[in-house]
Design a protein around this motif. Sequence first.
Motif, PDB file in Angstrom:
ATOM      1  N   ASP A 296       0.845  -1.188   0.000  1.00  0.00           N
ATOM      2  CA  ASP A 296       0.000   0.000   0.000  1.00  0.00           C
ATOM      3  C   ASP A 296       0.883   1.242   0.000  1.00  0.00           C
ATOM      4  OD1 ASP A 296      -2.804   1.293   0.799  1.00  0.00           O
ATOM      5  OD2 ASP A 296      -1.246   2.194   2.057  1.00  0.00           O
ATOM      6  N   PRO A 297       0.757   2.132  -0.982  1.00  0.00           N
ATOM      7  CA  PRO A 297       1.691   3.271  -1.102  1.00  0.00           C
ATOM      8  C   PRO A 297       1.727   4.160   0.135  1.00  0.00           C
ATOM      9  CG  PRO A 297       0.413   3.024  -3.117  1.00  0.00           C
ATOM     10  CD  PRO A 297      -0.198   2.101  -2.099  1.00  0.00           C
ATOM     11  N   GLY A 298       0.564   4.438   0.712  1.00  0.00           N
ATOM     12  CA  GLY A 298       0.542   5.297   1.885  1.00  0.00           C
ATOM     13  C   GLY A 298       1.237   4.677   3.079  1.00  0.00           C
ATOM     14  N   ALA A 299       1.006   3.391   3.299  1.00  0.00           N
ATOM     15  CA  ALA A 299       1.644   2.694   4.415  1.00  0.00           C
ATOM     16  C   ALA A 299       3.150   2.579   4.194  1.00  0.00           C
ATOM     17  CB  ALA A 299       1.029   1.304   4.581  1.00  0.00           C
ATOM     18  N   TYR A 300       3.536   2.294   2.947  1.00  0.00           N
ATOM     19  CA  TYR A 300       4.955   2.163   2.615  1.00  0.00           C
ATOM     20  C   TYR A 300       5.675   3.480   2.874  1.00  0.00           C
ATOM     21  CZ  TYR A 300       8.301  -0.958   0.304  1.00  0.00           C
ATOM     22  OH  TYR A 300       9.330  -1.818   0.041  1.00  0.00           O
ATOM     23  N   ALA A 301       5.029   4.589   2.469  1.00  0.00           N
ATOM     24  CA  ALA A 301       5.618   5.908   2.676  1.00  0.00           C
ATOM     25  C   ALA A 301       5.717   6.243   4.157  1.00  0.00           C
ATOM     26  CB  ALA A 301       4.795   6.966   1.946  1.00  0.00           C
ATOM     27  N   TRP A 302       4.702   5.843   4.941  1.00  0.00           N
ATOM     28  CA  TRP A 302       4.716   6.158   6.361  1.00  0.00           C
ATOM     29  C   TRP A 302       5.836   5.433   7.091  1.00  0.00           C
ATOM     30  CZ3 TRP A 302       4.089   9.514   9.792  1.00  0.00           C
ATOM     31  CH2 TRP A 302       4.041   9.189  11.141  1.00  0.00           C
ATOM     32  N   VAL A 303       6.039   4.167   6.788  1.00  0.00           N
ATOM     33  CA  VAL A 303       7.129   3.425   7.431  1.00  0.00           C
ATOM     34  C   VAL A 303       8.459   4.100   7.121  1.00  0.00           C
ATOM     35  CG1 VAL A 303       8.406   1.255   7.433  1.00  0.00           C
ATOM     36  CG2 VAL A 303       5.908   1.229   7.516  1.00  0.00           C
ATOM     37  N   HIS A 304       8.651   4.484   5.865  1.00  0.00           N
ATOM     38  CA  HIS A 304       9.886   5.197   5.497  1.00  0.00           C
ATOM     39  C   HIS A 304       9.997   6.503   6.276  1.00  0.00           C
ATOM     40  CE1 HIS A 304      12.188   8.045   2.856  1.00  0.00           C
ATOM     41  NE2 HIS A 304      13.048   7.068   2.998  1.00  0.00           N
ATOM     42  N   ALA A 305       8.894   7.233   6.420  1.00  0.00           N
ATOM     43  CA  ALA A 305       8.914   8.508   7.130  1.00  0.00           C
ATOM     44  C   ALA A 305       9.331   8.348   8.586  1.00  0.00           C
ATOM     45  CB  ALA A 305       7.544   9.171   7.051  1.00  0.00           C
ATOM     46  N   THR A 306       8.856   7.285   9.243  1.00  0.00           N
ATOM     47  CA  THR A 306       9.231   7.088  10.642  1.00  0.00           C
ATOM     48  C   THR A 306      10.729   6.849  10.783  1.00  0.00           C
ATOM     49  OG1 THR A 306       8.816   4.682  10.597  1.00  0.00           O
ATOM     50  CG2 THR A 306       6.966   6.120  11.208  1.00  0.00           C
TER      51      THR A 306
END
Length: 281
Positions: free
Chosen positions: A100-110
Amino acid sequence: MAPPVVRGTAAWRYFGDFRDVLLAGQVLVLQVAHPVVAAGVRDHSNYTEDPWARLMRTGASLSIYVYGGAAGARFEASRLRELHRTFTGVADGRRYSGLDPGAYAWVHATLVKVPVDVQRFFGRPLMAGELAEYYAQMCDIGRVLGVRERDLPPDWAAFERYYDEMVASFRPNETMTTLFETIHTVPKPVRWLPDRWWPRLRNAQAAGQLFLIRATLPPALRKQLGLQWTYADELRFRRFCRVVRMVGSLVPAPLRTAHMRWIGKLNVWLRAHPWAYRLIP
């Protein structure tokens, strides 16, 4: 375009700082606060049975992106995307995907945020130029990982707005509850540790881990989770920060990331020589 991650650049200096481990619990809570990440961890992770191995695999993977060279980072990113492609299921009546693009981006952001927070709490806050270089380098790593361009805010100020908006949208979930329970019930990390010692050590690590989680979580999420934070807690955390800052200042800057650089290079070699995994006990 950011400079490559080489000796002396911002990501090289800060990403693998040994003090980052102090925010391990915080970043896990933030990641599983995302509902898609929470569902994937619930359905496809064995962290409750073997959290130590899970932590070691995560550290090994992270080390490659920054310290394993461009080819190593591309290989690891491809491996992870193939792995996450298999993470599918149903949460709240809707299908989800590990990609999921949003979840993938969030993990990277953390993961982008952790070294900045670590320096703010336990070191010296990054100067504007360092922060700009660091963020640009981490965006390049995000692109290698497959994070969409639209999910990479253009600069640090925009990143902080995105981060705060995401945190404000989160609510408690079942996976968070399980994570907090696991901190209290985690099995001993090595077989040779005497059983009679572990309960006391486990209680000590749980108390320390939960204190650091409460101390370093964004206040909005801490409030959502019902985690109390008192003035006495704040004073205690400030004292702890001073001690860690003093200890960190005694370690030469290049040595603060030496362990992660070594792990990154070792894991690149292991992935190129998979037969060597048989030699690891």
